[in-house]
Motif scaffolding. Structure first.
Motif, short mmCIF file in Angstrom:
data_model
loop_
_atom_site.label_atom_id
_atom_site.label_comp_id
_atom_site.label_asym_id
_atom_site.label_seq_id
_atom_site.Cartn_x
_atom_site.Cartn_y
_atom_site.Cartn_z
N PHE A 616 0.92 -1.20 -0.29
CA PHE A 616 -0.10 0.17 -0.22
C PHE A 616 0.97 1.56 0.10
N VAL A 617 1.76 0.60 0.50
CA VAL A 617 2.89 2.33 0.93
C VAL A 617 3.93 2.32 -0.44
N VAL A 630 -4.79 3.27 3.67
CA VAL A 630 -3.81 3.27 4.45
C VAL A 630 -4.36 4.80 5.26
N SER A 631 -4.82 5.34 4.72
CA SER A 631 -5.62 7.10 5.70
C SER A 631 -6.74 5.53 6.79
N ALA A 632 -7.11 5.00 5.97
CA ALA A 632 -8.31 4.22 7.02
C ALA A 632 -7.96 3.21 8.00
N ILE A 633 -6.72 2.44 7.64
CA ILE A 633 -5.48 2.10 8.58
C ILE A 633 -4.73 2.93 9.97
N ALA A 635 -6.50 5.35 10.57
CA ALA A 635 -7.72 6.06 11.54
C ALA A 635 -8.22 4.89 12.06
N LEU A 636 -8.26 3.53 11.83
CA LEU A 636 -8.60 2.33 12.72
C LEU A 636 -8.06 1.89 13.36
N GLY A 637 -6.40 1.81 13.30
CA GLY A 637 -5.45 1.57 14.08
C GLY A 637 -5.83 2.88 15.61
N GLN A 638 -5.63 3.99 15.33
CA GLN A 638 -5.69 4.66 16.30
C GLN A 638 -7.58 4.95 17.45
N ALA A 639 -7.81 4.44 16.12
CA ALA A 639 -9.10 4.51 17.33
C ALA A 639 -9.20 2.93 18.75
N LEU A 640 -8.50 1.60 18.02
CA LEU A 640 -8.25 1.04 18.54
C LEU A 640 -7.18 0.95 19.65
N ASP A 641 -6.66 2.17 19.56
CA ASP A 641 -5.08 2.57 20.54
C ASP A 641 -4.28 2.12 20.54
N LEU A 642 -4.23 1.43 18.99
CA LEU A 642 -3.10 0.80 18.62
C LEU A 642 -1.75 1.78 18.18
N ARG A 643 -0.80 1.09 18.12
CA ARG A 643 0.64 1.79 17.66
C ARG A 643 0.30 1.74 15.77
N ILE A 644 0.46 1.79 15.08
CA ILE A 644 0.88 2.34 13.86
C ILE A 644 2.59 2.34 12.55
N VAL A 645 2.75 1.09 12.29
CA VAL A 645 3.61 0.67 12.09
C VAL A 645 3.50 1.54 10.63
N ALA A 646 4.98 2.25 9.06
CA ALA A 646 4.17 2.01 8.09
C ALA A 646 6.08 1.32 7.41
N ALA A 656 6.62 12.06 4.81
CA ALA A 656 5.85 13.44 4.52
C ALA A 656 4.15 13.00 4.59
N PHE A 657 3.70 12.56 3.52
CA PHE A 657 2.34 11.67 3.98
C PHE A 657 2.48 10.85 5.16
N LEU A 658 2.72 10.12 5.59
CA LEU A 658 3.38 9.32 6.74
C LEU A 658 3.04 9.67 7.89
N THR A 659 3.87 10.54 7.51
CA THR A 659 3.86 11.18 9.11
C THR A 659 2.87 12.54 9.05
N GLU A 660 1.94 13.00 8.45
CA GLU A 660 0.73 13.99 8.10
C GLU A 660 -0.31 13.01 8.56
N LEU A 661 -0.39 11.69 8.26
CA LEU A 661 -1.43 10.95 8.12
C LEU A 661 -1.10 10.28 10.27
N GLY A 662 -0.34 10.92 10.72
CA GLY A 662 -0.40 10.13 12.25
C GLY A 662 0.39 8.86 12.13
N CYS A 663 1.23 7.78 12.03
CA CYS A 663 1.48 6.90 11.77
C CYS A 663 3.07 7.10 13.21
N ASP A 664 2.97 6.27 13.76
CA ASP A 664 3.51 6.11 14.98
C ASP A 664 5.25 6.22 14.24
#
Length: 683
Positions: A616-617, A630-633, A635-646, A656-664
């Motif tokens: 996807f990346v 990727v945006s949905a994933i 958002a889903l991870g943040q909703a479930l309080d999970l760390r997101i790794v790309a 830049a895109f992944l950083t802006e989305l909020g990946c950990d």
């Protein structure tokens, strides 16, 4: 004329002796019929002695029961002659009834010979009295006694021949026949005695020098009963021994048949095994050489069997193999042969009219096994990859044909599975390479040829390194450094992945301990678990032992499992993951978005981290759908309080895109390539 009288107790005793002698004779006839070689001759001789003594004893006791108003005695030589004639007649009778057949003419001649012998015994025994003047016999009664002797002998021979085999209730039948025979023999004797007339003034010349009658009856009866009892007991014991021997022989025959069945058939599916298959291939080769034609070997390997076996257990896996075998066998042509040669591999030997007909047979097999199986309330789906080798053309013997069909099967798997492929000569090279690689792989762990590279993970924004993912490499002595895509498939197929996975876990924790001691206490090391390793019953205990061995806090370790593995059997996965999470180990769902993506189950898993698949990346900048996924994933991870790794970050735009989305955290060649641990520490 002298008038004789009888001691009826001795008469009754003679009748009992006659019946016992008759039963013994019938029983011995059965032993002789079943004996072979020297044993048969010994039984005839022994039986003749016992039967002859028994018949003679009846005659002699009957004579001793007779008395005249003058002293009586018996000449020893003549008495012994009558005994010898009785033994010879008995031996002839036993020999006659031991023959395979007894036609009427042979029965008649035998009855005449035996009847003559018994009559001779009787009248010679009478001559042992040495009466002066001689005994005068009534012609009519004399002839009648001879007739009775011949008829009784014929009846005895016929009965003995008919009752010589062991059948149900044979001993009861022999007892009844013995009574009839005994009465007939006694009847002949006393008819002969009635024919004897003793003139007035006669005297017995043997009275003074011959055998006396006072104690002789008791001695003869005791000796006779002893002889008959010994013969009868010997016969009964031998019959029991023979029956036990026959039973043992039958048991051995059954055991041999079972051993042959086990040696030539698969114990689970009852199909022919490799040994029997090779024999049938050899027969088919000879048949084609003699009559022309073709046959094909279809080498089948089940696709998806190992995940089923790992997820549901070997019991379900075995039942699935049995169901596969039954389905294939039910659709087998009469001229074809199906075998299981190991694991989830089957081989079909199919006769063909034309070589191209193999494609039709293979297509039917693929279609047949693609339908779901119902096993123990589970609906299971597998498919099959089929390799085809045709004779003549693709091999000259059993081994070549099997090897080439196996190579074609691997080619079919490489084309995407659930299909078939004909053998081509170029496949041999690939097959040999795979076999050599497998051979080397088995020794690689022992030789210490594996090593770990580590790809760093960075916190989004600060680009601070927060850990690394352990990636397996194989330093092959000839082929150089190999990546997992070259050998992990072989390791999983052979089960070596369990031992290799344990080594990876131990080595990663050992290295993490070194980093921990260097002050990298905020790092985590991530280790990938294969599906086979995840389902292995020792996983949890192995992780616990490894952490204890290296004195490492559990939160320094992240175990990565693919989404498909976690969701295959959710309840079993939950049980394992909850034990790991209970220890404090972090759980990451790898390649998220490529498998089930079930939110219902995802929220139940005790995971700490979601990893966005590199697929996807890769096209984030050019594919709007991937960006949306990727945006949905995230958002889903943040909703479930999970760390997101790309993972798979290779450009600044992706970063830049992944950083802006909020990946950990981010991982990829842009930020850091996989490196040996010493290089990673220096970086």
């Amino acid at each position: 004329m002298l008038i004789g009288s009888y001691d009826y107790s001795l008469v009754l005793l003679s009748l009992c002796v006659a019946i016992l002698a008759s039963y013994t004779a019938l029983d011995l006839a059965g032993r002789i019929a079943s004996a072979r070689g020297v044993a048969r001759s010994l039984w005839i001789v022994g039986g003749a002695l016992a039967m002859g003594i028994g018949i003679w004893s009846m005659h002699f006791v009957g004579m001793l029961a007779f008395s005249l108003p003058i002293p009586l005695g018996y000449d020893l030589t003549i008495t012994l002659l009558s005994l010898g004639i009785a033994i010879l007649a008995s031996g002839f009778a036993l020999w006659l009834v031991s023959q395979p057949e007894l036609p009427a003419w042979q029965l008649g001649l035998g009855a005449l010979a035996m009847g003559t012998g018994i009559a001779a015994m009787h009248y010679i025994g009478m001559a042992a009295l040495r009466m002066q003047p001689g005994i005068d016999y009534d012609p009519l009664l004399f002839g009648l006694s001879l007739l009775i002797a011949v008829v009784a002998s014929g009846a005895a021979l016929w009965i003995a021949f008919r009752l010589r085999r062991d059948t149900p209730y044979v001993r009861v039948a022999r007892a009844g026949a013995a009574v009839i025979m005994g009465v007939a023999i006694v009847g002949m004797h006393f008819t002969g005695m009635a024919a004897a007339n003793f003139a007035e003034g006669s005297y017995c010349a043997a009275a003074g020098s011959g055998l006396g009658s006072g104690w002789l009856a008791s001695l003869v009866v005791v000796v006779t009963l002893a002889v008959l009892a010994i013969a009868l007991l010997t016969s009964i014991l031998d019959a029991r021994l023979e029956a036990r021997t026959a039973l043992l022989s039958q048991s051995l025959a059954r055991a041999n048949a079972e051993l042959t069945e086990l040696a030539l058939h698969d114990g689970l599916t009852k199909l022919p095994n490799r040994l029997l298959l090779e024999d049938r291939i050899g027969q088919s080769i000879l048949k084609v050489q003699r009559n022309g034609g073709h046959f094909a070997l279809l080498f089948m390997d089940l696709d998806g069997f190992k995940p089923v076996n790992d997820a549901f257990g070997h019991h379900i896996g075995d039942q699935l193999l049995v169901a596969v075998a039954q389905r294939l066998r039910a659709n087998l042509r009469a001229q074809d042969s199906l075998a299981r040669i190991g694991g989830d591999e089957f081989v079909l030997l199919a006769e063909l009219r034309q070589a191209d007909d193999a494609a039709s047979v293979a297509g039917q097999v693929v279609s047949l096994l693609s339908q779901p199986f119902r096993v123990d309330e589970h609906e299971l789906r597998v498919s099959t990859s089929v390799g085809i080798a045709v004779y003549p053309g693709d091999g000259s013997n059993q081994q070549e044909l099997l090897i080439n069909a196996d190579a074609a099967m691997y080619h079919a798997k490489g084309l995407g599975k659930n299909g078939y492929s004909f053998f081509e000569r170029s496949m041999n090279t690939n097959a040999r390479q795979q076999l050599q690689l497998l051979h080397d792989l088995r020794a690689a762990l022992e030789r210490g040829e594996f090593l770990l590279y580590y790809q760093p993970k960075f916190a989004t924004g600060s680009e601070r390194m927060i850990g690394a993912e352990a990636l397996l490499r194989w330093q092959h002595p000839q082929q150089g450094l190999l990546t997992p895509d070259r050998f992990i498939g072989l390791a999983e197929k052979t089960g070596l992945i369990i031992a290799i996975g344990d080594w990876v876990l131990n080595e990663a924790c050992r290295q993490m301990r070194l980093w921990y001691e260097q002050g990298r206490r905020d790092w985590r090391v991530a280790v990938n678990l294969s599906a086979l390793q995840f389902c292995h019953g020792e996983l949890v205990e192995s992780v616990r032992r490894t952490l204890d061995r290296h004195g490492l806090p559990a939160n320094c370790l992240t175990l990565e499992i693919t989404e498909s593995t976690a969701m295959h059997d959710v309840n079993a996965s939950l049980a394992i993951l909850e034990q790991l999470a209970g220890m404090g180990v972090d759980i990451a769902i790898d390649d998220f978005g490529t498998g089930y993506s079930s939110l219902l189950y995802l929220k139940r898993l005790p995971a700490n981290e979601l990893k966005i698949d590199r697929g996807f990346v890769r096209d984030l900048e050019h594919d709007g759908d991937d960006a949306a996924i990727v945006s949905a994933i995230v958002a889903l991870g943040q909703a479930l309080d999970l760390r997101i790794v790309a993972e798979g970050v290779e450009t600044r735009q992706q970063q830049a895109f992944l950083t802006e989305l909020g990946c950990d955290s981010l991982q990829g060649y842009l930020l850091g390539q996989p490196l040996p641990p010493e290089h990673l520490s220096a970086a």
